[in-house]
Design a protein around this motif. Structure first.
Motif, PDB file in Angstrom:
ATOM      1  N   CYS A  98      39.982  43.567  49.418  1.00 55.22           N
ATOM      2  CA  CYS A  98      40.487  42.605  48.447  1.00 55.22           C
ATOM      3  C   CYS A  98      41.950  42.276  48.735  1.00 55.22           C
ATOM      4  O   CYS A  98      42.761  43.172  48.912  1.00 55.22           O
ATOM      5  N   CYS A 119      44.152  43.676  45.508  1.00 58.33           N
ATOM      6  CA  CYS A 119      44.407  45.099  45.252  1.00 58.33           C
ATOM      7  C   CYS A 119      44.290  45.944  46.520  1.00 58.33           C
ATOM      8  O   CYS A 119      44.528  47.146  46.472  1.00 58.33           O
ATOM      9  N   HIS A 167      38.115  40.777  44.899  1.00 57.69           N
ATOM     10  CA  HIS A 167      37.180  41.132  43.837  1.00 57.69           C
ATOM     11  C   HIS A 167      37.242  40.015  42.794  1.00 57.69           C
ATOM     12  O   HIS A 167      38.342  39.570  42.450  1.00 57.69           O
ATOM     13  N   CYS A 195      39.577  40.908  40.174  1.00 55.09           N
ATOM     14  CA  CYS A 195      41.005  40.785  40.484  1.00 55.09           C
ATOM     15  C   CYS A 195      41.473  39.337  40.308  1.00 55.09           C
ATOM     16  O   CYS A 195      42.577  39.093  39.828  1.00 55.09           O
TER      17      CYS A 195
HETATM   18 ZN   LIG Z   1      40.596  43.806  44.089  1.00 52.26          ZN
END
Ligand SMILES: [Zn+2]
Ligand SMILES: [Zn+2]
Length: 216
Positions: free
Chosen positions: A24, A27, A56, A59
């Motif tokens: 990702c 993150c 994600h 996210c």
């Molecule tokens: Zn993420």
């Protein structure tokens, strides 16, 4: 790839991860296979094509106004109804609000007391996930069917009652909420001996938040 494809692409792409190899952009954690992910589709000049930058979905949802309309997203037709619904809510700006509601509900739940004073054993339950539909409250990843998971009962103001919040057993252990012997947890006896051994090992390997254990 040709220039035609490049100019036709939409700025976002939605799909379920085909492998666990992407990570990702938000993150930096891996995106596990079958997780709901969203890509910002970038034009890659060096090879005249496009390159997806995966995140994600959860996210992306942390930041408001990343996506302005469903029109900007490719791949909607393959999404599950619930995920499509969340996307729609996110774009309308109502997803963030409902998340806050859930978080407020969690914060008024008293933290279980260390040392096991009183009867807190009824608030936890361990089991093998009956389906792949639950999402871990700690890491926001799907809990695969059969994976050992732990429920904590949390207040949900929207349902005016308590509902289970599921976590991967390894994510749960990192919270250090459970201070009694694992065998005292509701549902423990229903686990296979193999799962019991694995969970005991995880508990030993997971002394606290410094633990870097990954689920995949
Ligand atoms: Zn993420
Ligand atoms: Zn987890």
């Amino acid at each position: 790839m040709t220039k035609d494809i490049e100019s036709a692409h939409k700025p976002w792409k939605a799909e379920y991860a085909k492998s666990s190899r992407s990570s990702c952009r938000a993150c930096n954690k891996p995106i596990v296979k079958d997780a709901f992910r969203l890509a910002k589709v970038q034009t890659a000049h060096q090879f005249n094509g496009v390159m997806p930058l995966w995140n994600h979905a959860s996210c992306v949802f942390q930041n408001e106004n990343e996506i302005k309309s469903l029109e900007e997203i490719d791949g909607l037709e393959d999404l599950r109804a619930g995920d499509l619904q969340n996307l729609r809510k996110y774009i309308e700006g109502s997803l963030a609000a409902s998340d806050e509601e859930i978080n407020r509900g969690k914060s008024i739940t008293p933290a279980p007391t260390a040392g096991g004073s009183g009867d807190n054993t009824g608030e936890y339950e361990i089991e093998n996930a009956k389906s792949s539909r639950s999402i871990c409250k700690s890491c926001n990843e799907k809990i695969e069917k059969g994976h050992v998971r732990v429920a904590t009962m949390v207040d949900n103001p929207r349902f005016r009652g308590k509902q289970p919040a599921w976590r991967h057993v390894e994510c749960f252990l990192k919270l250090r909420w459970w201070t009694s012997p694992l065998a005292a947890m509701a549902g423990w006896d229903n686990l296979s001996v193999k799962d019991q051994c694995e969970v005991q090992d995880l508990a030993k390997a997971c002394p606290g938040n410094s633990c870097s254990f990954q689920t995949q």
